[in-house]
Design an enzyme around this catalytic site. Structure first.
Site, PDB file in Angstrom:
ATOM      1  CB  THR A  55      97.941  38.694  41.084  1.00 28.76           C
ATOM      2  OG1 THR A  55      96.747  38.104  40.892  1.00 28.76           O
ATOM      3  CG2 THR A  55      98.904  38.613  40.027  1.00 28.76           C
TER       4      THR A  55
ATOM      5  CD  GLU B 197     100.442  39.482  36.889  1.00 27.32           C
ATOM      6  OE1 GLU B 197     100.981  40.539  37.768  1.00 27.32           O
ATOM      7  OE2 GLU B 197      99.378  39.272  36.944  1.00 27.32           O
TER       8      GLU B 197
ATOM      9  CE  LYS C  80      87.507  53.953  29.718  1.00 27.60           C
ATOM     10  NZ  LYS C  80      87.382  52.990  30.935  1.00 27.60           N
TER      11      LYS C  80
ATOM     12  CD1 TRP D  42      89.307  57.967  28.310  1.00 31.98           C
ATOM     13  CD2 TRP D  42      91.253  56.637  28.453  1.00 31.98           C
ATOM     14  NE1 TRP D  42      89.179  56.661  27.747  1.00 31.98           N
ATOM     15  CE2 TRP D  42      90.125  55.905  27.917  1.00 31.98           C
ATOM     16  CE3 TRP D  42      92.495  56.354  28.685  1.00 31.98           C
ATOM     17  CZ2 TRP D  42      90.479  54.739  27.634  1.00 31.98           C
ATOM     18  CZ3 TRP D  42      92.705  54.947  28.479  1.00 31.98           C
ATOM     19  CH2 TRP D  42      91.780  54.232  27.687  1.00 31.98           C
TER      20      TRP D  42
HETATM   21  P1  ADP Z   1      98.090  43.571  42.149  1.00 32.83           P
HETATM   22  O1  ADP Z   1      97.579  43.594  40.668  1.00 32.83           O
HETATM   23  O2  ADP Z   1      97.635  42.799  42.931  1.00 32.83           O
HETATM   24  O3  ADP Z   1      97.932  44.947  42.705  1.00 32.83           O
HETATM   25  P2  ADP Z   1     101.027  44.092  41.701  1.00 32.83           P
HETATM   26  O4  ADP Z   1     101.374  44.453  43.087  1.00 32.83           O
HETATM   27  O5  ADP Z   1     101.517  43.116  40.981  1.00 32.83           O
HETATM   28  O6  ADP Z   1      99.500  43.529  42.173  1.00 32.83           O
HETATM   29  O7  ADP Z   1     100.425  45.291  41.242  1.00 32.83           O
HETATM   30  C1  ADP Z   1     100.905  45.772  39.841  1.00 32.83           C
HETATM   31  C2  ADP Z   1     100.404  47.081  39.494  1.00 32.83           C
HETATM   32  O8  ADP Z   1     100.385  48.123  40.569  1.00 32.83           O
HETATM   33  C3  ADP Z   1     100.790  47.625  38.237  1.00 32.83           C
HETATM   34  O9  ADP Z   1     100.011  47.108  37.034  1.00 32.83           O
HETATM   35  C4  ADP Z   1     100.168  49.206  38.427  1.00 32.83           C
HETATM   36  O10 ADP Z   1      99.016  49.306  38.142  1.00 32.83           O
HETATM   37  C5  ADP Z   1     100.347  49.269  39.898  1.00 32.83           C
HETATM   38  N1  ADP Z   1     101.921  50.070  39.868  1.00 32.83           N
HETATM   39  C6  ADP Z   1     103.106  49.520  40.451  1.00 32.83           C
HETATM   40  N2  ADP Z   1     103.827  50.690  40.406  1.00 32.83           N
HETATM   41  C7  ADP Z   1     103.430  51.603  40.173  1.00 32.83           C
HETATM   42  C8  ADP Z   1     103.852  53.018  40.061  1.00 32.83           C
HETATM   43  N3  ADP Z   1     104.883  53.293  40.180  1.00 32.83           N
HETATM   44  N4  ADP Z   1     102.880  53.751  39.641  1.00 32.83           N
HETATM   45  C9  ADP Z   1     101.940  53.526  39.457  1.00 32.83           C
HETATM   46  N5  ADP Z   1     100.969  52.445  39.360  1.00 32.83           N
HETATM   47  C10 ADP Z   1     101.968  51.623  39.960  1.00 32.83           C
END
Ligand code: ADP
Length: 547
Positions: A186, A331, A444, A449
């Protein structure tokens, strides 16, 4: 009684052999680091992937040993995807946008044995090789005659010289389908990076799911451009799904700017592309002033962070391209939800359809999801109540590689393990999920929120705004208040008061940001997402005018 069907393990090697046999002449087109366009086919990729497998056997690399890459999207990277995983080793895609110290940490944590890299990243490899004791072979992804004489990297070989002596036939091992096939760390926006360790089975099931009509709707008639990097969650699984359906693949290499992406889309008749919003921002930024249109592109999957409505509208209204909003995580291999309409939505007005299309979408079969409150109680699917989003499914992690400091899953009352996504979301009665925020980004204010995503979406709908990030700033009375940090489009003008006024009527009064901060650029993370942690650091000395 057991069924009487053949027990064939789901293996990545089967994908490449299928593509070679049934779609052997479908093209794989790559813009190379050298600047030229390279053309090969699924048949060529398979033959060279077998050579990679033979080369790894010759090195006596054991099953499950990690072979790392620091590479752009291109045919050699694709060959490694299949040669490494197919032969039973684990492909570890390193993210070249990380700081070299992080790359060292990750390579050592993964205990990488081989590192294959594009020449663009030679300086990174020169900086890290002495600190990576497990790596015993470095391979430069270039022709033999392009390898510089003295790189300082012991035993460095060119990829072409490395695979040249190998046979292009190979008997792929019959692995356990649950064997590890690839891994991705990640981006580590919080704490040390953690690795998702994918299996052959999870990758194949994810590839089937990704190709479905209500997901990416991939077919042998498509020309697919993954702008999303192969070093980030296996380019959303596209290298696998593409082999499964036998489509043409187009790789942009290092050219991720608007012009380079557009030119490739046109010359290779791309029908489908996938990437994070920031990339499409650059593409739109190139199209508009140059009065360009797409001649073949029909749809694009946008995900990784929230896709602003203004972007979905621009693609549809100005360019006739359907945006599919997707949500997922490293993940989750990464696909969790994708937004497409249901039959009952077809008669709706375009405006009402739009309200649905803005959401992150419905769960793909294989992914189960729920939202829970503070005590873990499941919350209703009413499209209003928000809670922590949990998921489970066969392509979602149950643990991290070499988990230190606890396991990620939370158990429900039935003892079922769910993965907490760290996202806050609503789910409506039709099962459409909408991300409110990442739990750490939610603002917050006075016990309520505010979704930073909502505030950002309104800002980028303003014609003068190119990019916006909303963060919460400490407030003596309200705890936190939203401030929107914006980048203006080149040559465009808007004042603080005009932008604040623009929010009137578009969101509840108390959610309107207290202030606007104009910046030249918003810091982006290694995967092109806005880095709010960094932004908060940059604004450490900022105080609210209302505080
Ligand atoms: P990192 O944790 O390093 O950013 P990821 O690339 O796995 O790794 O990111 C996943 C996160 O990205 C999700 O948990 C979410 O918060 C955000 N995310 C992914 N796709 C979307 C989307 N379409 N809209 C909003 N948030 C998104």
């Amino acid at each position: 009684m057991l069924g009487l069907m053949q027990d064939q393990p789901l293996l990545i090697s089967a994908l490449i052999e299928f593509a070679a046999r049934h779609h052997g002449d479908a093209e794989i087109v790559s813009r190379r680091v050298e600047g030229d366009i390279h053309r090969s086919t699924w048949r060529d990729v398979a033959a060279r992937a077998r050579k990679v497998a033979n080369a790894l056997d010759q090195m006596k690399l054991a099953e499950s040993d990690r072979v790392a890459t620091l590479a752009w999207n291109g045919y050699r990277h694709l060959e490694l995807y299949y040669g490494v995983s197919g032969s039973g080793r684990v492909l570890h895609t390193l993210n070249p946008r990380l700081h070299p110290d992080q790359v060292v940490w990750i390579a050592n944590h993964a205990e990488d044995q081989v590192l294959c890299f594009d020449m663009t990243f030679l300086p990174i490899v020169q900086a890290i090789h002495a600190k990576c004791p497990t790596i015993k072979q470095y391979v430069a992804l270039c022709d033999a005659d392009k390898l510089p004489a003295d790189t300082g990297i012991p035993g460095l070989v060119s990829y072409e010289a490395w695979i040249a002596p190998q046979k292009d036939s190979y008997v792929w091992p019959k692995l356990d389908e649950n064997a590890a096939s690839s891994m991705c760390y990640t981006s580590g926006t919080t704490g040390n990076p953690k690795a998702a360790l994918y299996s052959h089975r999870s990758s194949i099931l994810h590839a089937y799911a990704a190709a479905l009509p209500d997901v990416m709707c991939l077919s042998a008639r498509d020309s697919v451009l993954p702008v999303v990097p192969m070093f980030h969650v296996n380019a959303w699984g596209l290298p696998y799904s593409a082999a499964m359906v036998g489509c043409k693949l187009v790789f942009p290499g290092a050219g991720m700017d608007g012009k380079s992406v557009y030119d490739l889309m046109e010359s290779e008749k791309v029908t489908f592309a996938a990437g994070v919003p920031t990339v499409w921002q650059m593409l739109l930024g190139h199209l508009k002033p140059n009065n360009l249109k797409f001649s073949t592109l029909t749809r694009t999957v946008i995900g990784g962070s929230a896709c602003p409505p203004a972007m979905i509208n621009a693609f549809r209204d100005d360019y006739g391209v359907d945006v599919l909003h997707a949500w997922g995580m490293t993940e989750m291999s990464p696909l969790g939800t994708l937004c497409t309409l249901k039959n009952k939505h077809l008669g709706m007005s375009a405006e009402d359809q739009m309200k649905i299309r803005l959401k992150q979408g419905r769960a793909i079969f294989g992914v189960d999801m729920k939202i829970v409150g503070e005590n873990g109680q499941e919350l209703p699917w009413d499209g209003k109540t928000y809670g922590d989003l949990l998921v489970k499914g066969p392509w979602i992690v149950k643990d991290y590689f070499k988990t230190e400091g606890g396991h990620p899953l939370v158990s429900d009352a039935n003892g079922e393990g769910w993965f907490p996504t760290g996202d806050v979301a609503t789910i409506d009665a039709d099962g459409y999920m909408q991300i409110t925020d990442r739990s750490k980004d939610v603002i917050k204010s006075g016990g309520e929120w505010i979704s930073s995503i909502d505030i950002e979406n309104i800002a980028v709908a303003h014609p003068a705004i190119a990019m916006a990030a909303c963060i919460g700033v400490k407030h003596p009375k309200w705890d936190e208040r939203p401030v929107v940090v914006v980048v203006k489009k080149p040559g465009a003008e808007v004042t603080r008061d005009e932008l604040i006024q623009f929010y009137e009527g578009k969101t509840a009064k108390w959610q309107i940001p207290d202030d606007v901060v104009f910046v030249d650029a918003i810091p982006l993370g290694a995967t092109g997402k806005m880095l709010k942690t960094k932004l908060r650091e940059q604004l450490a000395n900022y105080t609210l005018p209302t505080a």
